[in-house]
Write a protein that holds these residues in place. Structure first.
Motif, PDB file in Angstrom:
ATOM      1  N   HIS A 171      -0.179   1.523  -7.631  1.00  0.00           N
ATOM      2  CA  HIS A 171      -0.020   0.385  -6.780  1.00  0.00           C
ATOM      3  C   HIS A 171      -1.302  -0.093  -6.532  1.00  0.00           C
ATOM      4  O   HIS A 171      -1.340  -1.426  -6.584  1.00  0.00           O
ATOM      5  CB  HIS A 171       0.564   0.776  -5.435  1.00  0.00           C
ATOM      6  CG  HIS A 171       2.106   1.233  -5.343  1.00  0.00           C
ATOM      7  ND1 HIS A 171       2.547   2.379  -5.874  1.00  0.00           N
ATOM      8  CD2 HIS A 171       3.234   0.578  -4.819  1.00  0.00           C
ATOM      9  CE1 HIS A 171       3.765   2.344  -5.630  1.00  0.00           C
ATOM     10  NE2 HIS A 171       4.330   1.293  -5.119  1.00  0.00           N
ATOM     11  N   ILE A 172      -2.268   0.445  -6.420  1.00  0.00           N
ATOM     12  CA  ILE A 172      -3.469  -0.121  -6.135  1.00  0.00           C
ATOM     13  C   ILE A 172      -4.241  -1.022  -7.354  1.00  0.00           C
ATOM     14  O   ILE A 172      -4.866  -1.876  -7.176  1.00  0.00           O
ATOM     15  CB  ILE A 172      -4.537   1.021  -5.693  1.00  0.00           C
ATOM     16  CG1 ILE A 172      -5.773   0.380  -4.924  1.00  0.00           C
ATOM     17  CG2 ILE A 172      -5.141   1.828  -6.778  1.00  0.00           C
ATOM     18  CD1 ILE A 172      -6.546   1.273  -4.122  1.00  0.00           C
ATOM     19  N   ASP A 173      -3.849  -0.192  -8.402  1.00  0.00           N
ATOM     20  CA  ASP A 173      -4.284  -1.183  -9.582  1.00  0.00           C
ATOM     21  C   ASP A 173      -3.616  -2.612  -9.807  1.00  0.00           C
ATOM     22  O   ASP A 173      -4.275  -3.271 -10.397  1.00  0.00           O
ATOM     23  CB  ASP A 173      -4.035  -0.274 -10.940  1.00  0.00           C
ATOM     24  CG  ASP A 173      -4.465  -0.829 -11.998  1.00  0.00           C
ATOM     25  OD1 ASP A 173      -5.652  -1.196 -12.072  1.00  0.00           O
ATOM     26  OD2 ASP A 173      -4.225  -0.879 -13.485  1.00  0.00           O
ATOM     27  N   CYS A 174      -2.513  -2.745  -9.189  1.00  0.00           N
ATOM     28  CA  CYS A 174      -1.999  -3.985  -9.562  1.00  0.00           C
ATOM     29  C   CYS A 174      -2.476  -4.876  -8.214  1.00  0.00           C
ATOM     30  O   CYS A 174      -2.691  -5.986  -8.184  1.00  0.00           O
ATOM     31  CB  CYS A 174      -0.495  -3.876  -9.271  1.00  0.00           C
ATOM     32  SG  CYS A 174       0.506  -5.428  -9.301  1.00  0.00           S
ATOM     33  N   ILE A 175      -2.516  -4.151  -7.120  1.00  0.00           N
ATOM     34  CA  ILE A 175      -2.843  -4.926  -5.645  1.00  0.00           C
ATOM     35  C   ILE A 175      -4.370  -5.349  -5.955  1.00  0.00           C
ATOM     36  O   ILE A 175      -4.582  -6.455  -5.175  1.00  0.00           O
ATOM     37  CB  ILE A 175      -2.475  -4.105  -4.481  1.00  0.00           C
ATOM     38  CG1 ILE A 175      -0.911  -3.767  -4.448  1.00  0.00           C
ATOM     39  CG2 ILE A 175      -3.110  -4.777  -3.135  1.00  0.00           C
ATOM     40  CD1 ILE A 175      -0.592  -2.867  -3.250  1.00  0.00           C
ATOM     41  N   ARG A 176      -5.246  -4.390  -6.497  1.00  0.00           N
ATOM     42  CA  ARG A 176      -6.584  -4.885  -6.287  1.00  0.00           C
ATOM     43  C   ARG A 176      -7.084  -6.259  -6.991  1.00  0.00           C
ATOM     44  O   ARG A 176      -8.077  -6.692  -6.841  1.00  0.00           O
ATOM     45  CB  ARG A 176      -7.286  -3.617  -7.004  1.00  0.00           C
ATOM     46  CG  ARG A 176      -7.292  -3.459  -8.478  1.00  0.00           C
ATOM     47  CD  ARG A 176      -8.078  -2.163  -9.075  1.00  0.00           C
ATOM     48  NE  ARG A 176      -7.650  -2.060 -10.400  1.00  0.00           N
ATOM     49  CZ  ARG A 176      -8.789  -1.937 -11.230  1.00  0.00           C
ATOM     50  NH1 ARG A 176     -10.043  -2.164 -10.946  1.00  0.00           N
ATOM     51  NH2 ARG A 176      -8.423  -1.837 -12.585  1.00  0.00           N
ATOM     52  N   ARG A 177      -6.257  -6.628  -8.032  1.00  0.00           N
ATOM     53  CA  ARG A 177      -6.615  -8.008  -8.663  1.00  0.00           C
ATOM     54  C   ARG A 177      -6.267  -9.328  -7.749  1.00  0.00           C
ATOM     55  O   ARG A 177      -6.436 -10.218  -8.292  1.00  0.00           O
ATOM     56  CB  ARG A 177      -5.433  -7.842  -9.901  1.00  0.00           C
ATOM     57  CG  ARG A 177      -5.703  -6.663 -10.714  1.00  0.00           C
ATOM     58  CD  ARG A 177      -4.412  -6.583 -11.912  1.00  0.00           C
ATOM     59  NE  ARG A 177      -4.324  -5.312 -12.523  1.00  0.00           N
ATOM     60  CZ  ARG A 177      -5.134  -5.142 -13.574  1.00  0.00           C
ATOM     61  NH1 ARG A 177      -5.491  -5.942 -14.524  1.00  0.00           N
ATOM     62  NH2 ARG A 177      -4.949  -4.042 -14.336  1.00  0.00           N
ATOM     63  N   PHE A 178      -5.444  -8.985  -6.437  1.00  0.00           N
ATOM     64  CA  PHE A 178      -5.401 -10.222  -5.434  1.00  0.00           C
ATOM     65  C   PHE A 178      -6.024  -9.922  -4.233  1.00  0.00           C
ATOM     66  O   PHE A 178      -6.370 -10.718  -3.786  1.00  0.00           O
ATOM     67  CB  PHE A 178      -3.784  -9.967  -5.268  1.00  0.00           C
ATOM     68  CG  PHE A 178      -2.861 -10.290  -6.653  1.00  0.00           C
ATOM     69  CD1 PHE A 178      -2.713 -11.493  -6.987  1.00  0.00           C
ATOM     70  CD2 PHE A 178      -2.540  -9.018  -7.301  1.00  0.00           C
ATOM     71  CE1 PHE A 178      -1.860 -11.839  -8.194  1.00  0.00           C
ATOM     72  CE2 PHE A 178      -1.692  -9.359  -8.259  1.00  0.00           C
ATOM     73  CZ  PHE A 178      -1.569 -10.739  -8.837  1.00  0.00           C
ATOM     74  N   ALA A 179      -6.488  -8.601  -4.044  1.00  0.00           N
ATOM     75  CA  ALA A 179      -7.119  -8.319  -2.512  1.00  0.00           C
ATOM     76  C   ALA A 179      -8.837  -8.760  -2.955  1.00  0.00           C
ATOM     77  O   ALA A 179      -9.251  -8.690  -3.937  1.00  0.00           O
ATOM     78  CB  ALA A 179      -6.988  -6.909  -2.072  1.00  0.00           C
ATOM     79  N   ARG A 180      -9.261  -8.800  -1.739  1.00  0.00           N
ATOM     80  CA  ARG A 180     -10.448  -9.381  -1.627  1.00  0.00           C
ATOM     81  C   ARG A 180     -11.361  -7.997  -2.263  1.00  0.00           C
ATOM     82  O   ARG A 180     -12.301  -8.077  -2.976  1.00  0.00           O
ATOM     83  CB  ARG A 180     -11.183  -9.654  -0.248  1.00  0.00           C
ATOM     84  CG  ARG A 180     -12.726  -9.996  -0.402  1.00  0.00           C
ATOM     85  CD  ARG A 180     -13.128 -10.616   1.031  1.00  0.00           C
ATOM     86  NE  ARG A 180     -14.433 -10.994   1.303  1.00  0.00           N
ATOM     87  CZ  ARG A 180     -15.079 -11.222   2.497  1.00  0.00           C
ATOM     88  NH1 ARG A 180     -14.277 -11.558   3.552  1.00  0.00           N
ATOM     89  NH2 ARG A 180     -16.156 -11.548   2.376  1.00  0.00           N
ATOM     90  N   SER A 181     -11.072  -6.734  -1.406  1.00  0.00           N
ATOM     91  CA  SER A 181     -11.480  -5.476  -1.941  1.00  0.00           C
ATOM     92  C   SER A 181     -10.432  -4.424  -1.685  1.00  0.00           C
ATOM     93  O   SER A 181      -9.608  -4.390  -0.822  1.00  0.00           O
ATOM     94  CB  SER A 181     -12.731  -5.200  -1.288  1.00  0.00           C
ATOM     95  OG  SER A 181     -13.391  -4.114  -1.546  1.00  0.00           O
TER      96      SER A 181
END
Length: 320
Positions: A171-181
């Motif tokens: 999940h985080i590997d996908c989300i981190r590409r859009f999140a600020r951090s």
């Protein structure tokens, strides 16, 4: 006459339709308070009526006090002046505001929208697998459905994200590409090694046992916390309370949310869902998923947002 003619032929100009009554009202007043012969020679427009009013002598101070003018003419003149002033003010203020109302309304909605009130779109399939360089390590039910990441991206884009219990980090590997951090908390050392290989920022300690000062800065900055607890009936309450406690004052928690996942195929999750939703005033989004034909690889998940600042008296959202 000009206004009436334009109205009769169906002029679509909103200013014409809204102001057509103004000269009619003013004309009626002038017929009452001014000599009829003066209005009969004038066009029924606002400009001409004002001109007639001032040139009639009814508004000249020297003649207002003349004994040849009756009191009703003085009162009538003042009435017309009030109407003219109000008409001019409304012409300059009302119509521009009316034309801008849709934009102002959209701006107001956008300004008031928060992480709790944001409308979430449920996609039919995940977009994470179409991202160049992305690879999923696990499948359901080892982790929650990957489509939940698409929901979380809507909440975390441009914001700080903290994920608790991430396993191999799909999940985080996908989300981190859009999140600020984005940062994960994981206590399993084997998973921590995999996360580092995937270049995912990970905190490899039990955050519930750490003092607030020793927690990473991303924990304190996080706008969104997310987890799917293995022992949901006990861990959900404990982790939510720990986050609130370690963030401290209300002002440090205002505007932040915790997002929890619940599997409808798992009895413990359904029990915890009912309890958490009622106790902590959660906002639920039900997400259908399909990741295979095996046990718990298809069905429904609930993703529930909980505010970190809550008025428990009436279960209303404080600060949202």
């Amino acid at each position: 006459k000009t206004y009436l003619d334009r109205s009769e032929r169906g002029d679509s100009n909103p200013s014409t339709k809204n102001t057509v009554l103004v000269p009619v009202i003013l004309s009626y007043l002038h017929y009452v308070v001014l000599p009829q012969r003066q209005l009969r020679t004038a066009n029924f427009t606002l400009k001409s009526i004002v001109k007639v009013m001032f040139h009639s002598g009814a508004c000249i101070p020297a003649r207002l006090i003349s004994r040849h003018r009756s009191l009703y003419q003085v009162c009538g003149c003042l009435t017309v002046l009030v109407f003219v002033i109000l008409t001019l003010v409304s012409s300059f203020q009302r119509y521009p505001l009316a034309r801008g109302e849709p934009k102002l309304a959209k701006a107001a909605i956008a300004k008031k929208e928060t992480l709790m009130t944001k409308q979430l779109r449920v996609p039919k399939r995940t977009n994470c697998t179409s991202i160049p360089g992305y690879r999923s390590f696990d499948i359901s039910p080892v982790r929650s459905p990957l489509i939940l990441a698409d929901i979380l991206i809507q909440l975390t884009e441009g914001k700080y994200y903290f994920e608790i219990g991430t396993r191999n980090g799909d999940h985080i590997d996908c989300i981190r590409r859009f999140a600020r951090s984005a940062q994960a908390a994981e206590i399993d050392k084997a998973y921590c090694n995999v996360l580092r290989q995937r270049q995912i920022n990970v905190f490899c300690k039990d955050f519930t046992k750490m003092s607030s000062a020793k927690l990473p800065s991303n924990f304190h900055r996080a706008d969104v916390f997310f987890w799917w607890a293995m022992k949901s009936t006990s861990q959900n309450d404990i982790w939510l309370a720990a986050i609130k406690n370690k963030l401290g004052d209300v002002e440090n928690r205002r505007g932040k949310i915790a997002v929890l996942a619940f599997d409808h195929n798992w009895p413990d999750d359904l029990q915890s869902l009912a309890h958490m939703r009622e106790t902590h005033c959660g906002k639920e989004t039900i997400v259908p998923f399909m990741e295979g034909s095996g046990f718990r690889q298809q069905g429904y998940f609930s993703i529930v947002r909980f505010p970190l600042v809550l008025n428990a008296t009436n279960c209303s959202l404080s600060g949202y």
